[in-house]
Design an enzyme around this catalytic site. Structure first.
Site, short mmCIF file in Angstrom:
data_model
loop_
_atom_site.label_atom_id
_atom_site.label_comp_id
_atom_site.label_asym_id
_atom_site.label_seq_id
_atom_site.Cartn_x
_atom_site.Cartn_y
_atom_site.Cartn_z
N CYS A 96 0.84 -1.21 0.00
CA CYS A 96 0.00 0.00 0.00
C CYS A 96 0.87 1.26 0.00
O CYS A 96 1.73 1.41 0.87
CB CYS A 96 -0.93 -0.02 1.22
SG CYS A 96 -1.94 1.46 1.27
N GLY A 229 -8.68 -7.53 -8.29
CA GLY A 229 -9.31 -6.54 -7.43
C GLY A 229 -10.46 -5.82 -8.10
O GLY A 229 -11.61 -6.27 -8.05
C1 LIG Z 1 -10.41 0.78 -3.36
C2 LIG Z 1 -9.14 -0.03 -3.22
C3 LIG Z 1 -8.66 -0.33 -1.95
C4 LIG Z 1 -7.50 -1.10 -1.80
N1 LIG Z 1 -7.10 -1.47 -0.54
C5 LIG Z 1 -6.06 -2.33 -0.40
C6 LIG Z 1 -5.73 -2.90 0.86
O1 LIG Z 1 -6.39 -2.66 1.89
N2 LIG Z 1 -4.66 -3.74 0.91
C7 LIG Z 1 -3.91 -4.05 -0.20
O2 LIG Z 1 -2.96 -4.83 -0.11
N3 LIG Z 1 -4.22 -3.55 -1.40
C8 LIG Z 1 -5.28 -2.73 -1.54
N4 LIG Z 1 -5.63 -2.30 -2.77
C9 LIG Z 1 -4.87 -2.77 -3.95
C10 LIG Z 1 -5.50 -4.04 -4.52
O3 LIG Z 1 -5.43 -5.10 -3.58
C11 LIG Z 1 -4.79 -4.47 -5.81
O4 LIG Z 1 -3.43 -4.72 -5.51
C12 LIG Z 1 -4.86 -3.40 -6.90
O5 LIG Z 1 -6.16 -2.87 -7.02
C13 LIG Z 1 -4.40 -3.97 -8.25
O6 LIG Z 1 -5.21 -5.05 -8.64
P1 LIG Z 1 -6.41 -4.87 -9.73
O7 LIG Z 1 -5.80 -4.20 -10.94
O8 LIG Z 1 -6.90 -6.24 -10.00
O9 LIG Z 1 -7.45 -3.98 -9.09
C14 LIG Z 1 -6.79 -1.53 -2.94
C15 LIG Z 1 -7.28 -1.22 -4.21
C16 LIG Z 1 -8.45 -0.49 -4.36
C17 LIG Z 1 -8.97 -0.20 -5.74
#
Ligand SMILES: Cc1cc2nc3c(=O)[nH]c(=O)nc-3n(C[C@H](O)[C@H](O)[C@H](O)COP(=O)(O)O)c2cc1C
Length: 326
Positions: A96, A229
């Site tokens: 994060c 995600g």
């Molecule tokens: C609204 C939101 C909140 C997120 N909160 C976290 C979190 O609490 N912990 C974490 O490791 N990643 C968090 N992420 C990152 C996601 O776990 C992921 O790594 C990121 O969205 C990329 O994957 P994607 O392209 O499939 O969305 C968050 C992403 C979004 C969009």
């Protein structure tokens, strides 16, 4: 594609998204994917209301608890409690990029302190028997060489972490917002594929920008699993496609059946004092791409937050979808 064993497919931890209500809903669609909590700080677990923070419905299983923190003792305590509450994996957030999180010395900035992460893994691993895993980036700021990534992975693997989830883009801690950090640094899947080749004994799960079954299939030819995600949060029924393709084609609930099963849950939550909107905000995207999707979304958005709103709001919204599809 044929697989010797079922692939690992998970829904990413997402703050303000993957809370217990969202997970209950997603589980109805896909019994076989691994779910994650939002990040919960170890400090909050040590000092806060543990039942409020950690309790979940057994029907959500299997769920991993994602922790934020960098104090090995606090993390070990939180991990142990997590195991006692029934989580099947404890995951440490090292990805994060939020400035608030960096100020607390956790999240992606910890990639700059691999020894400290190893200490954290070590002390959690000593306290629990479920796997302790890490979710990280491929690099942070100027530290984005293969050498520094490999040093990080070596140290955490030696400390007892056998599964690493890698968001395949680096994080820029200065200058980019958390949202920009999920889109602007380019995805470099080849770095993660190479990581799997060089650390073949580890389970490596890839994350970032995965949106289709074709994307998933491509990754699975290089890697042990995928984590998705935003594509699931905005279009939850994508999970039905995943469930059908990789796990059980004959046991998929229709969107209507999913809602039918969610209604008693919503009723139960309302009886506990939970506001309807808290549950329905996660289901707005269920009919994405279908007739009536806009009416569904609009009706729920306008009515579910009203004081006294009950599950009949969901039934009413469902009627609009049915009418639109006639
Ligand atoms: C609204 C939101 C909140 C997120 N909160 C976290 C979190 O609490 N912990 C974490 O490791 N990643 C968090 N992420 C990152 C996601 O776990 C992921 O790594 C990121 O969205 C990329 O994957 P994607 O392209 O499939 O969305 C968050 C992403 C979004 C969009």
């Amino acid at each position: 594609m044929l697989y010797h064993s079922k692939p690992i497919i998970s829904v990413a931890p997402m703050m303000n998204c993957t809370d217990r209500h969202d997970r209950y809903f997603l589980r109805l669609i896909a019994p076989n994917v691994q779910l994650y909590t939002e990040m919960i700080t170890a400090q909050a677990i040590v000092h806060g209301d543990t039942k409020y923070l950690l309790d979940f419905d057994p029907k959500e299983k299997y769920v991993a608890l994602q922790l934020g923190g960098s104090d090995p003792k606090q993390l070990a305590y939180a991990a142990k409690l997590g195991e006692e509450f029934g989580y099947n994996e404890i995951n440490l957030n090292v990805g994060c990029p939020s400035p608030r999180v960096s100020a607390g010395r956790f999240g992606a900035c910890l990639m700059l302190e691999p020894e400290l992460v190893a200490d954290c893994i070590n002390s959690m691993h000593a306290k629990v028997s479920v796997p302790v895993t890490v979710k990280c980036r491929i690099g942070v700021d100027e530290q984005d060489s293969q050498e520094s990534l490999y040093q990080f992975i070596h140290l955490i693997a030696d400390a007892g972490c056998n599964t690493v989830i890698v968001h395949a883009r680096k994080a820029w801690l200065a200058g980019l917002s958390p949202k920009q950090n999920r889109d602007i640094p380019p995805l470099r899947y080849e770095v993660v594929y190479q990581l799997k080749k060089d650390f073949s004994a580890l389970t490596i799960i890839i994350n970032g920008g995965i949106k289709t079954i074709t994307n998933i299939d491509t990754h699975l030819s290089h890697i042990d699993g995928v984590m998705i995600g935003r594509a699931v949060y905005s279009n939850p029924y994508f999970l039905a496609e995943i469930q059908a393709y990789y796990f059980s084609p004959d046991k998929i609930l229709s969107r209507f059946e999913v809602i039918k099963k969610l209604l008693p849950y919503a009723r139960e939550q309302l009886a506990k004092g939970v506001r309807l909107h808290t549950v329905t905000r996660h289901i707005l995207g269920l009919f994405q791409g279908q007739r009536g999707a806009a009416a569904w979304r609009r009706y729920l958005s306008q009515h579910a937050h009203r004081l006294g709103a009950d599950e009949s709001v969901i039934e009413q919204a469902l009627l609009l979808v049915k009418e639109a599809s006639l």
